[in-house]
Each structure stands twice: as structure tokens, then as C-alpha cells.
Write a protein that holds these residues in place. Structure first.
Motif, PDB file in Angstrom:
ATOM      1  N   ILE A  63       0.844  -1.193   0.000  1.00 51.30           N
ATOM      2  CA  ILE A  63       0.000   0.000   0.000  1.00 51.30           C
ATOM      3  C   ILE A  63       0.882   1.247   0.000  1.00 51.30           C
ATOM      4  O   ILE A  63       2.059   1.174   0.346  1.00 51.30           O
ATOM      5  N   ASP A  64       0.310   2.374  -0.380  1.00 48.38           N
ATOM      6  CA  ASP A  64       1.048   3.641  -0.355  1.00 48.38           C
ATOM      7  C   ASP A  64       0.619   4.446   0.855  1.00 48.38           C
ATOM      8  O   ASP A  64      -0.581   4.561   1.146  1.00 48.38           O
ATOM      9  N   ILE A  65       1.595   5.006   1.565  1.00 45.82           N
ATOM     10  CA  ILE A  65       1.273   5.939   2.651  1.00 45.82           C
ATOM     11  C   ILE A  65       2.160   7.177   2.466  1.00 45.82           C
ATOM     12  O   ILE A  65       3.091   7.160   1.646  1.00 45.82           O
ATOM     13  N   THR A  66       1.867   8.214   3.210  1.00 47.57           N
ATOM     14  CA  THR A  66       2.667   9.439   3.090  1.00 47.57           C
ATOM     15  C   THR A  66       3.423   9.668   4.396  1.00 47.57           C
ATOM     16  O   THR A  66       2.815   9.666   5.473  1.00 47.57           O
ATOM     17  N   ILE A  67       4.731   9.823   4.277  1.00 52.08           N
ATOM     18  CA  ILE A  67       5.534  10.120   5.471  1.00 52.08           C
ATOM     19  C   ILE A  67       6.258  11.440   5.223  1.00 52.08           C
ATOM     20  O   ILE A  67       7.016  11.565   4.252  1.00 52.08           O
ATOM     21  N   ASN A  68       6.015  12.405   6.073  1.00 54.76           N
ATOM     22  CA  ASN A  68       6.625  13.743   5.933  1.00 54.76           C
ATOM     23  C   ASN A  68       6.499  14.250   4.485  1.00 54.76           C
ATOM     24  O   ASN A  68       7.488  14.614   3.846  1.00 54.76           O
ATOM     25  N   ASP A  69       5.292  14.162   3.957  1.00 56.14           N
ATOM     26  CA  ASP A  69       4.939  14.649   2.613  1.00 56.14           C
ATOM     27  C   ASP A  69       5.510  13.808   1.463  1.00 56.14           C
ATOM     28  O   ASP A  69       5.398  14.197   0.308  1.00 56.14           O
ATOM     29  N   LYS A  70       6.147  12.693   1.783  1.00 56.09           N
ATOM     30  CA  LYS A  70       6.676  11.845   0.698  1.00 56.09           C
ATOM     31  C   LYS A  70       5.886  10.543   0.644  1.00 56.09           C
ATOM     32  O   LYS A  70       5.593   9.938   1.680  1.00 56.09           O
ATOM     33  N   LYS A  71       5.564  10.081  -0.588  1.00 56.09           N
ATOM     34  CA  LYS A  71       4.833   8.810  -0.723  1.00 56.09           C
ATOM     35  C   LYS A  71       5.805   7.643  -0.568  1.00 56.09           C
ATOM     36  O   LYS A  71       6.883   7.645  -1.149  1.00 56.09           O
ATOM     37  N   VAL A  72       5.437   6.662   0.215  1.00 55.33           N
ATOM     38  CA  VAL A  72       6.258   5.450   0.276  1.00 55.33           C
ATOM     39  C   VAL A  72       5.339   4.228   0.156  1.00 55.33           C
ATOM     40  O   VAL A  72       4.184   4.277   0.560  1.00 55.33           O
ATOM     41  N   THR A  73       5.900   3.164  -0.440  1.00 55.70           N
ATOM     42  CA  THR A  73       5.121   1.932  -0.599  1.00 55.70           C
ATOM     43  C   THR A  73       5.581   0.927   0.459  1.00 55.70           C
ATOM     44  O   THR A  73       6.779   0.676   0.603  1.00 55.70           O
ATOM     45  N   VAL A  74       4.615   0.396   1.170  1.00 55.15           N
ATOM     46  CA  VAL A  74       4.952  -0.528   2.269  1.00 55.15           C
ATOM     47  C   VAL A  74       3.963  -1.690   2.275  1.00 55.15           C
ATOM     48  O   VAL A  74       2.928  -1.639   1.606  1.00 55.15           O
ATOM     49  N   LEU A  75       4.293  -2.726   3.025  1.00 51.99           N
ATOM     50  CA  LEU A  75       3.365  -3.850   3.158  1.00 51.99           C
ATOM     51  C   LEU A  75       2.315  -3.511   4.206  1.00 51.99           C
ATOM     52  O   LEU A  75       2.652  -3.071   5.307  1.00 51.99           O
ATOM     53  N   GLU A  76       1.061  -3.701   3.847  1.00 53.30           N
ATOM     54  CA  GLU A  76      -0.009  -3.408   4.787  1.00 53.30           C
ATOM     55  C   GLU A  76       0.183  -4.235   6.065  1.00 53.30           C
ATOM     56  O   GLU A  76       0.589  -5.404   6.013  1.00 53.30           O
ATOM     57  N   ASP A  77      -0.074  -3.618   7.184  1.00 54.54           N
ATOM     58  CA  ASP A  77       0.032  -4.253   8.498  1.00 54.54           C
ATOM     59  C   ASP A  77       1.453  -4.411   9.014  1.00 54.54           C
ATOM     60  O   ASP A  77       1.653  -4.925  10.110  1.00 54.54           O
ATOM     61  N   SER A  78       2.452  -3.996   8.205  1.00 61.01           N
ATOM     62  CA  SER A  78       3.802  -4.003   8.784  1.00 61.01           C
ATOM     63  C   SER A  78       3.885  -2.810   9.732  1.00 61.01           C
ATOM     64  O   SER A  78       3.064  -1.889   9.665  1.00 61.01           O
ATOM     65  N   MET A  79       4.866  -2.821  10.629  1.00 60.87           N
ATOM     66  CA  MET A  79       4.922  -1.766  11.634  1.00 60.87           C
ATOM     67  C   MET A  79       5.428  -0.452  11.029  1.00 60.87           C
ATOM     68  O   MET A  79       6.338  -0.448  10.210  1.00 60.87           O
ATOM     69  N   LEU A  80       4.830   0.616  11.500  1.00 56.97           N
ATOM     70  CA  LEU A  80       5.151   1.942  10.963  1.00 56.97           C
ATOM     71  C   LEU A  80       6.645   2.247  11.044  1.00 56.97           C
ATOM     72  O   LEU A  80       7.220   2.858  10.144  1.00 56.97           O
ATOM     73  N   ILE A  81       7.312   1.766  12.096  1.00 57.17           N
ATOM     74  CA  ILE A  81       8.737   2.086  12.262  1.00 57.17           C
ATOM     75  C   ILE A  81       9.556   1.575  11.079  1.00 57.17           C
ATOM     76  O   ILE A  81      10.521   2.211  10.648  1.00 57.17           O
ATOM     77  N   LYS A  82       9.130   0.443  10.506  1.00 54.01           N
ATOM     78  CA  LYS A  82       9.865  -0.116   9.367  1.00 54.01           C
ATOM     79  C   LYS A  82       9.743   0.824   8.175  1.00 54.01           C
ATOM     80  O   LYS A  82      10.704   1.054   7.435  1.00 54.01           O
ATOM     81  N   ALA A  83       8.547   1.358   7.984  1.00 58.55           N
ATOM     82  CA  ALA A  83       8.328   2.285   6.872  1.00 58.55           C
ATOM     83  C   ALA A  83       9.148   3.552   7.073  1.00 58.55           C
ATOM     84  O   ALA A  83       9.751   4.082   6.137  1.00 58.55           O
ATOM     85  N   VAL A  84       9.186   4.022   8.309  1.00 58.82           N
ATOM     86  CA  VAL A  84       9.915   5.263   8.599  1.00 58.82           C
ATOM     87  C   VAL A  84      11.416   5.052   8.372  1.00 58.82           C
ATOM     88  O   VAL A  84      12.080   5.834   7.685  1.00 58.82           O
ATOM     89  N   ILE A  85      11.926   3.946   8.923  1.00 57.94           N
ATOM     90  CA  ILE A  85      13.357   3.652   8.738  1.00 57.94           C
ATOM     91  C   ILE A  85      13.643   3.444   7.254  1.00 57.94           C
ATOM     92  O   ILE A  85      14.627   3.941   6.711  1.00 57.94           O
ATOM     93  N   GLY A  86      12.721   2.728   6.586  1.00 55.18           N
ATOM     94  CA  GLY A  86      12.879   2.488   5.148  1.00 55.18           C
ATOM     95  C   GLY A  86      12.918   3.782   4.353  1.00 55.18           C
ATOM     96  O   GLY A  86      13.544   3.864   3.294  1.00 55.18           O
ATOM     97  N   ALA A  87      12.255   4.816   4.867  1.00 59.89           N
ATOM     98  CA  ALA A  87      12.250   6.106   4.163  1.00 59.89           C
ATOM     99  C   ALA A  87      13.483   6.940   4.540  1.00 59.89           C
ATOM    100  O   ALA A  87      13.596   8.113   4.174  1.00 59.89           O
ATOM    101  N   GLY A  88      14.393   6.324   5.274  1.00 59.33           N
ATOM    102  CA  GLY A  88      15.647   7.003   5.602  1.00 59.33           C
ATOM    103  C   GLY A  88      15.525   7.977   6.764  1.00 59.33           C
ATOM    104  O   GLY A  88      16.359   8.868   6.933  1.00 59.33           O
ATOM    105  N   ILE A  89      14.493   7.821   7.581  1.00 66.11           N
ATOM    106  CA  ILE A  89      14.289   8.744   8.707  1.00 66.11           C
ATOM    107  C   ILE A  89      14.605   8.013  10.015  1.00 66.11           C
ATOM    108  O   ILE A  89      14.108   6.905  10.248  1.00 66.11           O
ATOM    109  N   ALA A  90      15.451   8.626  10.840  1.00 62.72           N
ATOM    110  CA  ALA A  90      15.812   7.990  12.115  1.00 62.72           C
ATOM    111  C   ALA A  90      14.850   8.444  13.203  1.00 62.72           C
ATOM    112  O   ALA A  90      14.488   9.619  13.269  1.00 62.72           O
ATOM    113  N   LEU A  91      14.422   7.512  14.049  1.00 61.27           N
ATOM    114  CA  LEU A  91      13.565   7.852  15.190  1.00 61.27           C
ATOM    115  C   LEU A  91      14.326   7.531  16.473  1.00 61.27           C
ATOM    116  O   LEU A  91      15.054   6.533  16.516  1.00 61.27           O
ATOM    117  N   PRO A  92      14.152   8.324  17.521  1.00 59.81           N
ATOM    118  CA  PRO A  92      14.744   7.924  18.799  1.00 59.81           C
ATOM    119  C   PRO A  92      13.947   6.746  19.367  1.00 59.81           C
ATOM    120  O   PRO A  92      12.714   6.753  19.316  1.00 59.81           O
TER     121      PRO A  92
END
Ligand code: SF4
Ligand code: SF4
Ligand code: FES
Lengths: 662, 66
Positions: free
Chosen positions: A6-35
Motif C-alpha cells: 500500500i502507499d502511505i505518506t511520510i513527511n509529505d513523501k509517498k512510500v510503498t509498504v506492506l499493509e500491516d507491517s509496523m510503521l517504524i519499518k516504513a519510517v526507517i525504510g524512508a531514511g528517517i531515524a527515530l529515537p
């Protein structure tokens, strides 16, 4: 059903991820580090530290969620660093820093949240220890998920929450696997002793933890070894026509569903890891059945614990045509109790049953037992006789080779038929796979030093299904590499199961020839060796280590009269269809081969002609594969290691040279 | 016609997907890697990836057990 992308938007950028996977994976996959503090990529998230919060919007509704345990959904918009998020994180970071001011991971995370001072939250709870436990929970989950122990847990609530072992005492059940220490981000758990004094324990631990993580995260979608052990392949072998049925006549049976791994899981298995064969093994593939009430034999009526059944146990029973799971568990119990090898018992009995059905033997020989395929009660009676040293059981206990020779000597039935269907080589009974359609496996079985056991080579998928070793040279290469690689496990007392009963998620990146070796897992073993001894290992060195032993084993076999071409030649049942019934059951396959490989028209041939032609062809193919494998191994055409090979391997001792070929 | 593992010829039809081919060959194994030509096909795409006519498809089974 594979998850949807599925497509979601992270910080105004579209990213494609597997539905039901954890959001942190999508964020890390988009090159964004979280504490994060409580997130670990290989462990189940529990969302306790709340540092990974992100702001999301779905259908106009905005809220804060913890990214590590929030599954992504359609039409989701995410902000990883909105004002609200930053404020929330900052407050948390101040609280953490107030409580654990000197712990480096806390200091680091606080800095990333823009906080350098936690004084406002200093209290009696403030712990100045730089290695304090920060209650992240990694160790608790690692103990549970990596190795399925539950030694560690939290006790107390709120500010009293603390890490402990049961009753606050050191738990003798802790197996010292060190998983908890490995994942601890602060050093609160430390390893104070390394038994056996490896040269580089960290190297061993790092690679061992990779295996643990794969077991915790991948096994449930791959082989389910933790859940059902080796029995997971019962249904796989049936689907690929490889499950032995009726003394290897067939590779499938409509009743397999009655004895497959799901039946064992739902109705029988009650224990994991009863063998404890490898202390702290995260796979724990061994299973057990508790409270099983025996129906026969000296323990009739007793409730017992049965170690198994494994795949081979089930295969041995389907080979006898026995598709009753209660029978399988009872057969398993009594073979273990009497010290009878289950594979030899099953394969031996299957041979006896086929001989009985073909009239080679009768009830006059069996003491009245109607030993037809599927005769569960009679099989058990025969096993009991074997243990008591009485009746026909004694004869069956001699094994297939002795029975074949005896019945041929006594002039019972057709000698060729008896030779063809007696599934043994070098006096050992075949293990439970049908090798008929895989030339490489036929040789893998029959050329194995100890006899037709699959632990030297299991090449059926590479050969028959993937068609990735089509030439004789390719097969010979596989018959060189895999037996040496598998011998290497035995040399070092290491279990083979974590080599190929779980595979790294990205093993697909390798081309098939390499992928089949599972390079990253081979490297794990090399690192175990290096970490223990300090000596670096690569494929060439590994093969040389193994080849010395493998050739030595072969020479021992020569010494005992088994290491020759004649003894590497299998019964025809291993190569092709012996009986008419067998040919007809797969007529399309065999006719197709006559047509496409030999250019013949099966329509114009009688069944006898077709069987004879196929046999001549398959036997000649087998001879060629032996020629190629011997050449690759540096053995003579009689299958004996040459003097030159022994010199090359540095094992040219006079006693061995005396046995070697020129 | 498409060829699988340089072993099986399967008649091609409009809309034939990777999943159809796997079903046809009864390939239902956990450790499978599918490639179409040189392209890797991820499992979540089996059902909506069409197989072009004349294509060489490989279905690699990673052996386990044994
Ligand atoms: S060493 Fe292993 S068994 Fe012991 S507490 Fe740590 S993770 Fe659990
Ligand atoms: S001991 Fe280490 S891993 Fe366990 S909760 Fe404390 S900080 Fe986390
Ligand atoms: S990392 Fe997500 S709540 Fe701790």
C-alpha cells in the motif's frame, strides 16, 4: 495470503509498504531515524518507552501513535517530527535523563530529542550507574523469543518496576545462552565467564544471535521447526511425490493428511525441545507427546512420554502403508524403548510387507502374521517379537540385506525382484525419501560411506525440481561439495539443522548454485570455528578439513569390504519403477521420458518393453553419474581413494596407502 | 508456451500469472524463489504478476530438511 503493498505518506513523501507491517519499518525504510529505547528489530515491539511516537492522520483524525507497534494502514499520513511529537519526546527524554543521567544510550537519545539536562526530574529514583537497567525489556523478550525460556521478567508496578528472575533468586534453569546480555543496550547484564574459553566469544555470540533472530522472526513463515519440528516436511514430501509409500513404490498417498504435521501439532505434540540436544538451541526442533496411552506390548495401558515423531518416523510408517497417527506414536515409543532404529525398522518392514504381498513369504514364515501394507497391529507384534528374540521378529531384525540373501538362497520367488525391492545399500536400510526421479540423490544415497542415509547429501530439489545441476559434472560437483560440507558438521559436533532449516530473508539475492549453499549460514559456521579456535576458515579450507576425514572414512569402508563400486550400486527400486503397477502409476512421466529423452514412441511398445528400456537407460545414467563423482572426488573408477588424492590431502600414511588405489 | 526450470513447458494464455504457474505445477513450498527472466518476483506479487509468452521462469526451491 501474502500481504498487500500500500502507499502511505511520510513527511509529505509517498512510500510503498506492506499493509500491516509496523510503521517504524516504513519510517526507517524512508531514511528517517527515530529515537527509540524499547525497540529492537528482531524482537516483538511492546511500545513502552514511547519515544518513537509519530503523529498520524487517517480519515481526517489526527493522533500520536508509537511507530514501533503501530501497523500501517491505507490512506495514512505520517509526521515523524511535528511540533506535538517533538514536545512529547522532549518531556520523555527529560524524565529518562533525570532517572538515568549517566547511561550512554539515554544521553544519546536525549540529545537527539534536544535535551541535555534532566535535573528537573531528578529524584530518589535517580540512578547514577552508567550501566543501570533502563527497563527496556529487550532481555525479557530475547529470553522468551530467541530461546523460548522465560527466566527474566519485570516485577513491581510503576516506579517500583524492576527486572528480576523468579522469586528474586538466580534461576538454575537459565542456560547461560547470553542472549539477554547481547541485546542489553546498557551493559546492565554482563557475561562474567566464557566456558571453554573461546578465542573470540563475541564473534561466536554475534553469529549465534543472527540465528536466534532468524528463528524468532522467520521460522514461523518458513519451516515451522519450532512448532512441528522436522515433521513439517511430511506434507511437503507428499506434494512433491517424494514421501515413501509401500516400500518406495509410490511418493504420495491420499491418506497423508491423516498423519501430517498439522495433525501432530493439533493432537499430539505437547512439548518442545525434549532432547535438549543442543543446550540453548533457539530452534528446538525436537518434539514430544505426553500422556500417550499405549495399546500393546509390555507397557500396555501405561501413559508415557514419547520423544518424537520426527519426519523420518512418519515416513517410515507411510512406507509401511500405516496412516494411523496413534500407531505412529506407539511405533515410535517402542522402537525407542527397545533401541531399534526407526528408519531401519520401517524400511525393513516395508520390504517384508511387499514380499508378503508378492507371495515371496507367507503366514507359514511369519508365524501367522498377515504382514500386508497397512497392517499396524502386526507391525507392532513383530517389533515386540524382535525385542523378545522370538518368532518372525528375530528374522526381520536381521535387516533387509540378510533377508534378501536368505530368501534368494532359499529360492523363494524371483531373485531379481527381491534384489530390486530390498531397499538397502552396504547393509543399511534407506532413509525415507523416494529418490527415483533424482539421479544426484540416487548417488547421494548409494555412495554415502555409511549407506543410504541422506545426511551426506539431499539433492532432490536441486536436481529433480530446480533442474539446477543438469550435467553429470554438475551432479558430481554437488556430490563433492555437499557430502564434505555435511561431514564438516559432524567433525565439529555442530548441528546441521540451523544451516538450512531456516534461511536468511535475503538468501534470494544469490544465484541458485550459491543460494543452495546458503552462503550466510555457511559463514556463521566458519565464524563459530574462528571464534573458538582463532583460525580463519574459508570454503577451500573447510573442504580440505572434511575431505581428509571423508577419505579416511571411505578407506575404512574399503577395509571392511564396503567401499567399492559394487557396494555403491543401489537396488533398482531406487532408480526406477520395478513393477508394472509402479510404472502405470506414473505412466505419463515414464512414457514422457521414453519419448523426450530416448526418442521412442511408447504407443508402439509393450509395458514390459517400456519397463526394460527405461531400466537400461536409468541404470546406464547411474553408472555415468558414479564415474563423474568418483573422478571429482579423486577416487578410482572402483570407488577407492587414490594414492595421489591421499598425498594431496596430507593423509598418505603407509597403512592408508596400502588400501588406496594407484 | 512458457518454460519453467528448463524442464516443464506450460501453455501460455492471456493473463497467466506467476501464481497460476505455481498452482499448475503444485509448487506450494515455503522456501521458493521465483524469477521471470532475470527479475525476482516477491511473493506478494505472485498473484498480479503476468508471465509473458515465451518467458523462461525459474522456481528455485531451497532444500531444507534432509
Ligand atoms: S542467559 Fe539465556 S536463558 Fe539465561 S536469562 Fe539470559 S536469555 Fe534467558
Ligand atoms: S537489563 Fe538491559 S536489556 Fe534488560 S531491561 Fe534492563 S536495560 Fe533492558
Ligand atoms: S521504541 Fe517505540 S515505544 Fe519504545
Amino acid at each position: 495470503m501474502a500481504p498487500e503493498k500500500i502507499d502511505i505518506t511520510i513527511n509529505d513523501k509517498k512510500v510503498t509498504v506492506l499493509e500491516d507491517s509496523m510503521l517504524i519499518k516504513a519510517v526507517i525504510g524512508a531514511g528517517i531515524a527515530l529515537p527509540t529505547l524499547c525497540y529492537h528489530k528482531d524482537l516483538t515491539p511492546n511500545g513502552t518507552c514511547r519515544l518513537c511516537v509519530c503523529e498520524i492522520e487517517i480519515k481526517g483524525k489526527k493522533r500520536l501513535v508509537t511507530a514501533c507497534n503501530y501497523p500501517v494502514r491505507q490512506e495514512m499520513t505520517v509526521w515523524t517530527s511535528s511540533e506535538r511529537v517533538q514536545k512529547h519526546r522532549k518531556l520523555l527524554a527529560q524524565m529518562y535523563l533525570g532517572r538515568w543521567p549517566n547511561v550512554p544510550v539515554i544521553q544519546d537519545v536525549a540529545r537527539r530529542c534536544g535535551v541535555t539536562d534532566g535535573a528537573a526530574f531528578a529524584s530518589d529514583l535517580t540512578d547514577p550507574n552508567p550501566k543501570a537497567c533502563i527497563l527496556c525489556g529487550h532481555c525479557v523478550k530475547a529470553c522468551d523469543e530467541f530461546i523460548q525460556e522465560r527466566i527474566l521478567d519485570f516485577a513491581g508496578r510503576g516506579i517500583l518496576r524492576h527486572l528480576t528472575m523468579p522469586f528474586g533468586e538466580s534461576d538454575p534453569h537459565c542456560i547461560g545462552c547470553t542472549s539477554c546480555a547481547h541485546v542489553c543496550p546498557t551493559g546492565a547484564i554482563q557475561i562474567i565467564d566464557d566456558t571453554n574459553h573461546p578465542v573470540d566469544p563475541d564473534m561466536i555470540r554475534r553469529h549465534g544471535m543472527k540465528v536466534n533472530a532468524e528463528m524468532a522472526t522467520l521460522d514461523k513463515n518458513q519451516c515451522c521447526m519450532r512448532e512441528v519440528g522436522t515433521a513439517n516436511i511430511v506434507e511437503v514430501m507428499d506434494r512433491y511425490d517424494l514421501l515413501p509409500v509401500h516400500n518406495y513404490k509410490f511418493g504420495q498417498h491420499p491418506d497423508t493428511y491423516k498423519v501430517d504435521s498439522q495433525v501432530l501439532r493439533k493432537k499430539y505434540f505437547t512439548q518442545n525441545n525434549p532432547d535438549a540436544c543442543w543446550f540453548g538451541c533457539s530452534m528446538s526442533c525436537a518434539k514430544a507427546v505426553d500422556g500417550f496411552e499405549l495399546k500393546t506390548g509390555p507397557y500396555k495401558g501405561h501413559r508415557v512420554t514419547v520423544d518424537g515423531p520426527e519426519y523420518e518416523t512418519v515416513g517410515a510408517c507411510t512406507n509401511m502403508g500405516c496412516f494411523d497417527p496413534d500407531f505412529i506414536v506407539e511405533f515410535n515409543f517402542y522402537c525407542d524403548t527397545y533401541g531399534i532404529d526407526i528408519i531401519s525398522a520401517g524400511t525393513g518392514m516395508a520390504f517384508v510387507m511387499e514380499c508378503f504381498e508378492a507371495g515371496v513369504i507367507t503366514t507359514a514364515d511369519t508365524g501367522g502374521l498377515e504382514l500386508r501394507f497397512g497392517a499396524c497391529d502386526e507391525v507392532l507384534e513383530c517389533i515386540h517379537q524382535m525385542s523378545r528374540g522370538e518368532g518372525f521378529g528375530v528374522e526381520v531384525g536381521q535387516g533387509v540385506r540378510q533377508l534378501k540373501e536368505k530368501w534368494i538362497r532359499e529360492g523363494r520367488g524371483d531373485a531379481q525382484f527381491i534384489r530390486d525391492i530390498g531397499m538397502e545399500v552396504k547393509g543399511l536400510e534407506y532413509s525415507e525419501y523416494v529418490p527415483k526421479e533424482s539421479l544426484a540423490q540416487q548417488a547421494g544415497y548409494a555412495m554415502a560411506v555409511k549407506g543410504p542415509q541422506h545426511d551426506e547429501a539431499w539433492l532432490i530439489f536441486m536436481d529433480m525440481v530446480n533442474n539446477q545441476i543438469p550435467s553429470f559434472e554438475d551432479k558430481a560437483e554437488a556430490l563433492y561439495y555437499f557430502p564434505l560440507w555435511r561431514t564438516w558438521f559432524g567433525l565439529h559436533g555442530l548441528c546441521k539443522i540451523v544451516w538450512n532449516d531456516v534461511a536468511p530473508a535475503d538468501n534470494k539475492k544469490y544465484a541458485p548454485q550459491q543460494a543452495a549453499k546458503i552462503p550466510e549460514h555457511v559463514d556463521n559456521y566458519f565464524k563459530f570455528f574462528e571464534g573458538m579456535t582463532g583460525e580463519k576458515l574459508d570454503e577451500e579450507k573447510m573442504l580440505a578439513q572434511s575431505a581428509r576425514v571423508h577419505n579416511l572414512q571411505r578407506l575404512m569402508s574399503v577395509l571392511f569390504g564396503f567401499g567399492t563400486r559394487a557396494e555403491d550400486t543401489p537396488p533398482y527400486r531406487s532408480l526406477g519403477p520395478v513393477t508394472e503397477e509402479e510404472y502405470l502409476s506414473r505412466a505419463e512421466r515414464y512414457d514422457g521420458q521414453l519419448r523426450s529423452v530416448l526418442g521412442l514412441d511408447p504407443e508402439k511398445m509393450t509395458l514390459d518393453e517400456k519397463r526394460a528400456t527405461l531400466r537400461t537407460h536409468r541404470e546406464s545414467q547411474y553408472q555415468k553419474v558414479m564415474d563423474a563423482a568418483y573422478a571429482r572426488r579423486g577416487w578410482s573408477q572402483n570407488g577407492i581413494p587414490t594414492k595421489a588424492r591421499l598425498r594431496e590431502l596430507g593423509i598418505d600414511l603407509p597403512e592408508l596407502l596400502a588400501l588406496a588405489a594407484d | 508456451m512458457i518454460r519453467v526450470n528448463n524442464l516443464h513447458d506450460i501453455p501460455w494464455r492471456e493473463g497467466l500469472t506467476v501464481q497460476d504457474v505455481l498452482d499448475h505445477l503444485k509448487y506450494s513450498y515455503a522456501l521458493i524463489t521465483v524469477t521471470l527472466g532475470d527479475e525476482l518476483v516477491e511473493p506478494e506479487r505472485y498473484a498480479d504478476t503476468s508471465v509473458p509468452d515465451g518467458c523462461a521462469m525459474t522456481v528455485f526451491h531451497l532444500a531444507h530438511g534432509g
